[in-house]
Design a protein around this motif. Structure first.
Motif, PDB file in Angstrom:
ATOM      1  N   PRO A  55      -4.390   6.028   2.599  1.00  0.00           N
ATOM      2  CA  PRO A  55      -5.510   6.861   3.049  1.00  0.00           C
ATOM      3  C   PRO A  55      -5.163   8.346   3.120  1.00  0.00           C
ATOM      4  O   PRO A  55      -6.022   9.189   2.933  1.00  0.00           O
ATOM      5  CB  PRO A  55      -5.818   6.309   4.446  1.00  0.00           C
ATOM      6  CG  PRO A  55      -5.286   4.924   4.439  1.00  0.00           C
ATOM      7  CD  PRO A  55      -4.091   4.930   3.527  1.00  0.00           C
ATOM      8  N   ALA A  56      -3.901   8.659   3.409  1.00  0.00           N
ATOM      9  CA  ALA A  56      -3.529  10.067   3.573  1.00  0.00           C
ATOM     10  C   ALA A  56      -2.657  10.575   2.433  1.00  0.00           C
ATOM     11  O   ALA A  56      -2.069  11.642   2.545  1.00  0.00           O
ATOM     12  CB  ALA A  56      -2.794  10.245   4.897  1.00  0.00           C
ATOM     13  N   GLY A  57      -2.571   9.838   1.355  1.00  0.00           N
ATOM     14  CA  GLY A  57      -1.698  10.246   0.261  1.00  0.00           C
ATOM     15  C   GLY A  57      -2.323  11.308  -0.629  1.00  0.00           C
ATOM     16  O   GLY A  57      -3.510  11.633  -0.524  1.00  0.00           O
ATOM     17  N   SER A  58      -1.511  11.835  -1.529  1.00  0.00           N
ATOM     18  CA  SER A  58      -1.975  12.908  -2.409  1.00  0.00           C
ATOM     19  C   SER A  58      -3.097  12.436  -3.334  1.00  0.00           C
ATOM     20  O   SER A  58      -3.987  13.215  -3.690  1.00  0.00           O
ATOM     21  CB  SER A  58      -0.808  13.446  -3.237  1.00  0.00           C
ATOM     22  OG  SER A  58      -0.180  12.408  -3.964  1.00  0.00           O
TER      23      SER A  58
ATOM     24  N   ILE B  87      -6.344  12.586  -1.321  1.00  0.00           N
ATOM     25  CA  ILE B  87      -6.781  13.975  -1.137  1.00  0.00           C
ATOM     26  C   ILE B  87      -7.370  14.520  -2.445  1.00  0.00           C
ATOM     27  O   ILE B  87      -8.434  15.142  -2.457  1.00  0.00           O
ATOM     28  CB  ILE B  87      -5.611  14.839  -0.639  1.00  0.00           C
ATOM     29  CG1 ILE B  87      -5.292  14.454   0.821  1.00  0.00           C
ATOM     30  CG2 ILE B  87      -5.950  16.332  -0.725  1.00  0.00           C
ATOM     31  CD1 ILE B  87      -4.048  15.062   1.387  1.00  0.00           C
TER      32      ILE B  87
ATOM     33  N   ARG C 248     -10.807  12.939  -3.038  1.00  0.00           N
ATOM     34  CA  ARG C 248     -11.871  13.504  -2.184  1.00  0.00           C
ATOM     35  C   ARG C 248     -12.308  14.872  -2.686  1.00  0.00           C
ATOM     36  O   ARG C 248     -13.499  15.214  -2.629  1.00  0.00           O
ATOM     37  CB  ARG C 248     -11.397  13.580  -0.729  1.00  0.00           C
ATOM     38  CG  ARG C 248     -11.314  12.196  -0.073  1.00  0.00           C
ATOM     39  CD  ARG C 248     -11.230  12.281   1.426  1.00  0.00           C
ATOM     40  NE  ARG C 248     -12.408  12.942   2.002  1.00  0.00           N
ATOM     41  CZ  ARG C 248     -12.518  13.261   3.283  1.00  0.00           C
ATOM     42  NH1 ARG C 248     -11.553  12.967   4.122  1.00  0.00           N
ATOM     43  NH2 ARG C 248     -13.599  13.867   3.731  1.00  0.00           N
TER      44      ARG C 248
ATOM     45  N   ILE D 229       0.353  18.542   2.380  1.00  0.00           N
ATOM     46  CA  ILE D 229       0.518  17.393   3.275  1.00  0.00           C
ATOM     47  C   ILE D 229       0.197  16.119   2.501  1.00  0.00           C
ATOM     48  O   ILE D 229      -0.912  15.946   2.013  1.00  0.00           O
ATOM     49  CB  ILE D 229      -0.406  17.527   4.502  1.00  0.00           C
ATOM     50  CG1 ILE D 229       0.054  18.694   5.383  1.00  0.00           C
ATOM     51  CG2 ILE D 229      -0.428  16.227   5.302  1.00  0.00           C
ATOM     52  CD1 ILE D 229      -0.880  19.002   6.545  1.00  0.00           C
ATOM     53  N   HIS D 230       1.187  15.237   2.373  1.00  0.00           N
ATOM     54  CA  HIS D 230       0.975  13.951   1.702  1.00  0.00           C
ATOM     55  C   HIS D 230       2.022  12.967   2.210  1.00  0.00           C
ATOM     56  O   HIS D 230       2.792  13.297   3.117  1.00  0.00           O
ATOM     57  CB  HIS D 230       1.033  14.111   0.171  1.00  0.00           C
ATOM     58  CG  HIS D 230       2.361  14.543  -0.366  1.00  0.00           C
ATOM     59  ND1 HIS D 230       3.145  13.735  -1.159  1.00  0.00           N
ATOM     60  CD2 HIS D 230       3.060  15.692  -0.215  1.00  0.00           C
ATOM     61  CE1 HIS D 230       4.256  14.380  -1.486  1.00  0.00           C
ATOM     62  NE2 HIS D 230       4.219  15.569  -0.927  1.00  0.00           N
TER      63      HIS D 230
ATOM     64  N   TYR E 216      -6.739  17.785   4.994  1.00  0.00           N
ATOM     65  CA  TYR E 216      -5.295  17.667   5.219  1.00  0.00           C
ATOM     66  C   TYR E 216      -4.987  17.144   6.619  1.00  0.00           C
ATOM     67  O   TYR E 216      -4.015  16.420   6.812  1.00  0.00           O
ATOM     68  CB  TYR E 216      -4.604  19.017   4.976  1.00  0.00           C
ATOM     69  CG  TYR E 216      -4.532  19.360   3.506  1.00  0.00           C
ATOM     70  CD1 TYR E 216      -3.752  18.605   2.636  1.00  0.00           C
ATOM     71  CD2 TYR E 216      -5.273  20.399   2.965  1.00  0.00           C
ATOM     72  CE1 TYR E 216      -3.707  18.890   1.281  1.00  0.00           C
ATOM     73  CE2 TYR E 216      -5.223  20.696   1.606  1.00  0.00           C
ATOM     74  CZ  TYR E 216      -4.445  19.933   0.777  1.00  0.00           C
ATOM     75  OH  TYR E 216      -4.401  20.204  -0.565  1.00  0.00           O
TER      76      TYR E 216
ATOM     77  N   MET F 158      -6.615  14.959   8.138  1.00  0.00           N
ATOM     78  CA  MET F 158      -6.849  13.513   8.079  1.00  0.00           C
ATOM     79  C   MET F 158      -5.559  12.750   7.742  1.00  0.00           C
ATOM     80  O   MET F 158      -5.399  11.601   8.110  1.00  0.00           O
ATOM     81  CB  MET F 158      -7.894  13.248   6.995  1.00  0.00           C
ATOM     82  CG  MET F 158      -8.366  11.841   6.874  1.00  0.00           C
ATOM     83  SD  MET F 158      -9.362  11.657   5.367  1.00  0.00           S
ATOM     84  CE  MET F 158      -8.087  11.448   4.120  1.00  0.00           C
ATOM     85  N   GLY F 159      -4.639  13.419   7.050  1.00  0.00           N
ATOM     86  CA  GLY F 159      -3.425  12.756   6.612  1.00  0.00           C
ATOM     87  C   GLY F 159      -2.298  12.760   7.629  1.00  0.00           C
ATOM     88  O   GLY F 159      -1.205  12.291   7.337  1.00  0.00           O
ATOM     89  N   VAL F 160      -2.577  13.268   8.812  1.00  0.00           N
ATOM     90  CA  VAL F 160      -1.513  13.442   9.799  1.00  0.00           C
ATOM     91  C   VAL F 160      -1.841  12.637  11.055  1.00  0.00           C
ATOM     92  O   VAL F 160      -2.993  12.638  11.499  1.00  0.00           O
ATOM     93  CB  VAL F 160      -1.392  14.950  10.154  1.00  0.00           C
ATOM     94  CG1 VAL F 160      -0.356  15.180  11.227  1.00  0.00           C
ATOM     95  CG2 VAL F 160      -1.035  15.743   8.904  1.00  0.00           C
TER      96      VAL F 160
END
Lengths: 132, 163
Positions: A70-73, A76, A79, B13-14, B47, B49-51
């Motif tokens: 869900p939070a990977g590159s 992102i 989206r 951020i990833h 970004y 959201m990924g943390v």
């Protein structure tokens, strides 16, 4: 394909390393079908090139994007690429059960198929045995 | 110093940053320095959201980051500072004057860049910018994840870090 048949929704599968390729191969091994999936690996790709790749596949007809984290590159980039485009649906955290469901139900609309795949993926996770 | 890692990573951020680095370093805040993102609420939300909710994220331009950097470095908690490209880090180094280390974490293929490592591709200008930073006293190394060896800049530029 006859005029009565509906073309299956096309979907991008994107993730780290060989996640996408491996998942798509696994779907093909089980169902004999995988032509609806387009793999993207984030290996060696910047955020801009990932987003550009997503945009390219959306322009070519992909209407669902599956990503691993869900939070990977990849999520992102997806989206950003789909922003403002209501035709495209994103499913994050996908697993093999979800992709199998999508592959086997090409008669649904893309949004319905994506929703059903997400539910199937969620339902497939179980803990059996072990002592909490 | 409470900024444990000054990192150049074009994915910002990833997973590799949040899971690979932030967890083992027990990081409580991330400073994302990017002039464009600092002006976009939508991208900041993306970004953020990924943390994990336990980690604060600060969005800064080079200008605001250089002013706030002494405060970030005096924070008793541990943090990571990220830029998406070499030029942003170079400007931050020059403007703040207090950055002593820089990690090359992910600078991927683009037209005009040559591959130096599996995850480091550099143009001639970018190589010179890194050399200038090093000549100014900044220790520049490449290391994508904590378990990997930190490869010194000279080895990176000679392609000795492994492709």
């Amino acid at each position: 394909m006859t005029n009565d048949e509906v073309a299956p929704a096309r979907a991008v599968v994107a993730g780290h390393g060989l996640f996408a390729e491996g998942m798509i191969r696994a779907v093909a091994q089980i169902t004999g079908r995988s032509d609806m999936f387009i793999p993207i690996s984030n290996a060696t790709m910047s955020r801009d090139s990932l987003e550009a790749a997503m945009r390219e596949h959306i322009a070519a007809g992909a209407v669902v994007i599956f990503t691993d984290l869900p939070a990977g590159s990849c999520t992102i980039a997806a989206r950003k690429a789909m922003r403002g485009d209501d035709r495209v649906t994103l499913v994050t955290g996908v697993n093999l059960a979800g992709l199998l469901d999508f592959a086997l139900h090409g008669d649904r609309s893309a949004a319905e198929a994506a929703q059903a795949a997400a539910e199937k993926a969620r339902a497939a996770i179980a803990v059996i045995g072990g002592t909490p | 110093m409470s900024i444990e890692l000054f990192r150049i990573d074009d994915r910002l951020i990833h997973g590799q940053v949040v899971v690979g680095w932030a967890q083992p370093l027990d990081v409580s805040f991330i400073v994302l320095v990017d002039d464009e993102v600092s002006q976009s609420d939508w991208e900041q939300e993306l970004y953020r959201m990924g943390v994990p909710p336990t980690v604060d994220v600060h969005f800064d331009s080079v200008e605001t980051a250089s002013a706030k950097l002494p405060g970030y470095m005096a924070d008793v908690r541990r943090g990571i500072l990220l830029t998406g490209d070499i030029d942003t880090m170079r400007r931050l180094v020059e403007k703040s004057g207090i950055v002593s280390r820089c990690n090359l974490g992910g600078i991927h293929h683009r037209s005009g860049r040559n591959q130096r490592m599996r995850y480091v591709f550099l143009s001639t200008d970018e190589e010179q910018a890194l050399r200038d930073m090093a000549a100014g006293g900044v220790e520049v190394t490449a290391q994508d994840v904590p378990a990997a060896r930190a490869v010194p800049l000279d080895d990176v530029l000679q392609g000795g870090g492994g492709k």
